[in-house]
Design an enzyme around this catalytic site. Structure first.
Site, PDB file in Angstrom:
ATOM      1  N   HIS A 291      -1.865  -6.365 -10.299  1.00  0.00           N
ATOM      2  CA  HIS A 291      -2.621  -5.406 -10.830  1.00  0.00           C
ATOM      3  C   HIS A 291      -2.859  -5.738 -12.245  1.00  0.00           C
ATOM      4  O   HIS A 291      -2.026  -5.956 -12.919  1.00  0.00           O
ATOM      5  CB  HIS A 291      -1.945  -4.125 -10.891  1.00  0.00           C
ATOM      6  CG  HIS A 291      -1.225  -3.002  -9.376  1.00  0.00           C
ATOM      7  ND1 HIS A 291      -2.808  -2.628  -8.721  1.00  0.00           N
ATOM      8  CD2 HIS A 291      -0.789  -3.791  -8.500  1.00  0.00           C
ATOM      9  CE1 HIS A 291      -1.830  -2.333  -7.634  1.00  0.00           C
ATOM     10  NE2 HIS A 291      -1.129  -2.635  -7.550  1.00  0.00           N
TER      11      HIS A 291
ATOM     12  N   CYS B 281       0.471  -1.044  -0.185  1.00  0.00           N
ATOM     13  CA  CYS B 281      -0.029  -0.017   0.298  1.00  0.00           C
ATOM     14  C   CYS B 281       1.063   1.735   0.144  1.00  0.00           C
ATOM     15  O   CYS B 281       1.459   1.924   1.398  1.00  0.00           O
ATOM     16  CB  CYS B 281      -0.377  -0.026   0.860  1.00  0.00           C
ATOM     17  SG  CYS B 281      -2.041   1.563   0.963  1.00  0.00           S
TER      18      CYS B 281
ATOM     19  N   CYS C  85      -4.598   5.496  -5.216  1.00  0.00           N
ATOM     20  CA  CYS C  85      -3.603   3.931  -4.711  1.00  0.00           C
ATOM     21  C   CYS C  85      -2.603   3.912  -5.171  1.00  0.00           C
ATOM     22  O   CYS C  85      -2.148   3.659  -6.231  1.00  0.00           O
ATOM     23  CB  CYS C  85      -4.602   2.650  -5.965  1.00  0.00           C
ATOM     24  SG  CYS C  85      -3.743   1.191  -5.495  1.00  0.00           S
TER      25      CYS C  85
ATOM     26  N   GLU D 139      -9.983  -1.025  -6.001  1.00  0.00           N
ATOM     27  CA  GLU D 139      -8.750  -1.941  -5.140  1.00  0.00           C
ATOM     28  C   GLU D 139      -9.883  -3.285  -5.353  1.00  0.00           C
ATOM     29  O   GLU D 139     -10.953  -3.088  -4.342  1.00  0.00           O
ATOM     30  CB  GLU D 139      -8.364  -1.068  -4.414  1.00  0.00           C
ATOM     31  CG  GLU D 139      -7.470   0.105  -4.824  1.00  0.00           C
ATOM     32  CD  GLU D 139      -6.593   0.597  -4.129  1.00  0.00           C
ATOM     33  OE1 GLU D 139      -5.981  -0.030  -2.782  1.00  0.00           O
ATOM     34  OE2 GLU D 139      -6.782   1.811  -3.344  1.00  0.00           O
TER      35      GLU D 139
END
Length: 277
Positions: free
Chosen positions: A158, A80, A216, A207
């Site tokens: 991702h 994160c 993000c 997310e």
């Protein structure tokens, strides 16, 4: 929940980075307190506090601190970036230092304070199918999904889609569908990016475990890497997200991220709330 300090309550901090908001526990000098139930209860914006991710600072034998991440649905997050920057700012303000190391499941990350701005090296991108991970071997630069996304790992997976008009994308519908696609055994974050120039990108994000967020950090890093890999931008870009602006710089030692941080408030969870979990 018996390990929680229910008699005195549990102090926490609320921070955000470009609108990406976090609950942060400083658990140095004690055992970790976060559980799936606590993260899920706190993540409820109506009955708890609400956050995009929860970050817990812990003592470390390999860096200045260890840092754990949780999503608002109670699941764990591997990285994160915006929370890492917020924690770094908290520690810089507390200690007066201008550099520190932070160990996450992503590895040991480096943070620096330069002219009042927090810079964090989020590490090298992962582009091999089994690192991201995907469910089977395939070309990660062109996934077999409508929209021709690229898969990039930044400690979490991702899927980056390049679109002509990011404002026209139904981020919730498309993001939710891709998050749970069988290609991603650990689910995935989903980014939709509009390249404005070789130095600027507009990005929106879904997310995993949370939903639409205003920013993000790891997703911004993944988007910058995907754009550079496809030859759409330089390796350093400014990125507009729903909550503000971030700067990404893909260097030889990793992807560096810079952006705003804000300490919103400090508070204490009540004994009654903790005992209700």
């Amino acid at each position: 929940m018996s390990d929680l300090p229910t008699d005195t309550g549990l102090p926490f901090m609320k921070w955000h980075g470009a609108g990406n908001d976090f609950v942060i526990f400083d658990s140095r000098g004690r055992s970790a307190v976060t559980t799936e139930a606590l993260a899920r209860g706190l993540g409820d914006r109506h009955r708890g506090v609400g956050f995009d991710q929860l970050a817990e600072i812990r003592d470390s034998d390999a860096a200045d601190i260890d840092l754990d991440f949780w999503n608002s649905d109670g699941s764990r997050a591997g990285a994160c970036g915006n929370a890492t920057r917020c924690v770094a700012r908290y520690l810089f303000d507390q200690t007066g230092k201008e550099a520190l190391t932070i160990r996450t499941t992503r590895g040991v990350l480096e943070a620096r304070l330069v002219k009042g701005e927090v810079h964090v090296n989020m590490g090298h991108p992962q582009t091999m199918w089994d690192e991201i991970p995907l469910s089977k071997p395939m070309d990660t630069a062109h996934l077999p999904l409508d929209g021709d996304p690229m898969a990039v790992g930044m400690g979490n997976p991702h899927a980056v889609f390049f679109v002509d008009d990011v404002g026209a994308v139904d981020v919730e519908a498309r993001g939710r569908a891709v998050e749970f696609d069988p290609l991603f055994p650990q689910r995935t974050n989903v980014e939709f990016a509009e390249v404005r120039s070789r130095g600027e990108i507009r990005m929106r994000v879904w997310e995993r475990g949370t939903g639409i967020t205003l920013a993000c950090g790891s997703g911004a890093c993944a988007t910058a890497v995907a754009a550079a890999e496809r030859g759409l931008t330089e390796r350093k870009v400014r990125m507009e997200v729903d909550g503000g602006w971030l700067t990404l710089d893909w260097r030889e030692d990793g992807v560096w991220m810079t952006g705003p941080t804000a300490h919103v408030f400090d508070a204490t969870l009540t004994k009654a709330f903790l005992e209700s979990l």
